[in-house]
Write a protein that holds these residues in place. Sequence first.
Motif, short mmCIF file in Angstrom:
data_model
loop_
_atom_site.label_atom_id
_atom_site.label_comp_id
_atom_site.label_asym_id
_atom_site.label_seq_id
_atom_site.Cartn_x
_atom_site.Cartn_y
_atom_site.Cartn_z
N SER A 220 0.80 -1.16 0.14
CA SER A 220 -0.02 0.12 -0.15
C SER A 220 1.00 1.21 -0.16
N ILE A 221 0.33 2.32 -0.34
CA ILE A 221 1.15 3.60 -0.51
C ILE A 221 0.30 4.79 0.23
N ILE A 222 1.49 5.40 0.98
CA ILE A 222 0.77 6.75 1.30
C ILE A 222 1.53 7.79 0.87
N VAL A 223 0.87 8.80 0.06
CA VAL A 223 1.60 9.71 -0.83
C VAL A 223 1.57 11.04 -0.42
N ILE A 224 2.52 12.01 -0.27
CA ILE A 224 2.56 13.34 0.33
C ILE A 224 2.93 14.30 -1.09
N GLY A 225 1.85 15.06 -1.49
CA GLY A 225 2.25 15.87 -2.75
C GLY A 225 1.11 15.54 -3.59
N ARG A 226 0.76 16.51 -4.58
CA ARG A 226 0.01 16.27 -5.47
C ARG A 226 0.41 15.59 -6.82
N ILE A 227 1.40 15.75 -7.28
CA ILE A 227 2.07 15.19 -8.38
C ILE A 227 1.98 13.91 -7.97
N GLY A 228 2.56 13.29 -6.91
CA GLY A 228 2.69 12.02 -6.77
C GLY A 228 1.34 11.25 -6.58
N ARG A 229 0.25 12.02 -5.91
CA ARG A 229 -0.95 11.44 -5.94
C ARG A 229 -1.59 11.29 -7.04
N ASP A 230 -1.56 12.20 -8.01
CA ASP A 230 -2.21 12.16 -9.37
C ASP A 230 -1.49 10.91 -10.13
N PHE A 231 -0.19 10.99 -9.93
CA PHE A 231 0.37 9.98 -10.82
C PHE A 231 0.10 8.43 -10.51
N LEU A 232 0.21 8.42 -9.25
CA LEU A 232 0.23 6.90 -8.66
C LEU A 232 -1.30 6.44 -8.69
N LEU A 233 -2.32 7.32 -8.61
CA LEU A 233 -3.86 6.86 -8.95
C LEU A 233 -3.87 6.56 -10.37
N ASN B 105 -2.23 1.28 -5.12
CA ASN B 105 -2.94 0.97 -3.97
C ASN B 105 -2.61 2.30 -2.93
N VAL B 106 -3.19 3.59 -3.27
CA VAL B 106 -2.86 4.61 -2.45
C VAL B 106 -4.13 4.49 -1.33
N ILE B 107 -3.62 4.39 0.07
CA ILE B 107 -4.40 4.43 1.07
C ILE B 107 -4.65 5.64 1.68
N LEU B 108 -3.79 6.56 1.55
CA LEU B 108 -3.76 7.91 2.23
C LEU B 108 -2.93 8.92 1.47
N ASP B 109 -3.61 10.16 1.35
CA ASP B 109 -2.73 11.10 0.60
C ASP B 109 -2.96 12.43 1.28
N VAL B 110 -1.70 13.14 1.10
CA VAL B 110 -1.77 14.52 2.06
C VAL B 110 -1.28 15.60 0.82
N VAL B 111 -2.28 16.49 0.39
CA VAL B 111 -1.93 17.58 -0.43
C VAL B 111 -2.27 18.89 0.04
N GLY B 112 -1.70 19.83 -0.67
CA GLY B 112 -1.60 21.25 -0.06
C GLY B 112 -0.63 21.72 1.07
N LEU B 113 0.39 21.31 1.29
CA LEU B 113 1.55 21.33 2.26
C LEU B 113 2.14 22.61 1.91
N PRO B 114 2.52 23.44 2.86
CA PRO B 114 3.18 24.71 2.52
C PRO B 114 4.72 24.56 2.00
N ASP B 115 5.29 25.40 1.50
CA ASP B 115 6.66 25.27 1.03
C ASP B 115 7.70 24.87 1.93
#
Length: 286
Positions: free
Chosen positions: A114-127, A132-142
Amino acid sequence: MASLRDIKARIESTKKTSQITKAMQMVYSAKMNRAVINVKAFIPYMSKMEEVTHSVALGSSGVSHPMLQTRPVKKTCYLVITSERGLAGAYNSNVLRKLNQTIKERHQSKDEYSIIVIGRIGRDFLLKQGHNVILDVVGLPDLPDFLDIKDVTSKAVGMFDDGTFDELYVYYSHYVSAIQQDVVEKKVLPLTDMDATNTTLTSYEFEPSAEEILDVLLPQYAESLLYGALLDSKASEHSARMTAMKNSTDNAKELIGELSLQYNRARQAAITQEITEIVGGAAALE
């Protein structure tokens, strides 16, 4: 051949682009410096956290904890750190390529990981790839704070505790220098890399028991490892963006030089043609 007006328009457009990329290079240079400072400031805390955790875990006889014990691996979790947007050169693609290679080598089906992904680029690509993405986090500050990822790190540690997966690896881009970033795979859970021979153990008196202290300390230690990886990754991201913008600026300057040469040649050809026409017309009147 393009007209003088078209070439001049391309020169002006490229100059404006180079001004934008130069400004972005300076912005990301400043962000990179601040991110590196954050990484360096986190190192003393992490070193002390590691020292205390190792001393409690290894210096107490008869103490055991589920986070310190290897168990049969039925499912592996990968936490991958990417960026929120592009324009970062090969920063994201290197991490995602390494993750894909590892998954192909180690697993036969999607049920094994399973995969936990941080970042919109990685989330969109892996999906999009059907992982099997079980958790994602997007919108983190720089320049993220620990509270920004407290929730995801707590959930990751909690899922290991309840047996959702049996081991956790983190994939991120490690900052080496302003021009070098290396993709790193680090095993976070279980915490089996503690070696008493390479660690200076400090003797502690426990109140309450060592087991109760480890129940609080080990999850915090694992969360700190993940946060340290995020800080390191952010420094690499800003460095990659700065390098990408510098390359874009240099390419724009090179293109401007080529277009200027092309413009001067076309202009000279037009002047020569006009002179030839004038001379030809004068000769016809004689």
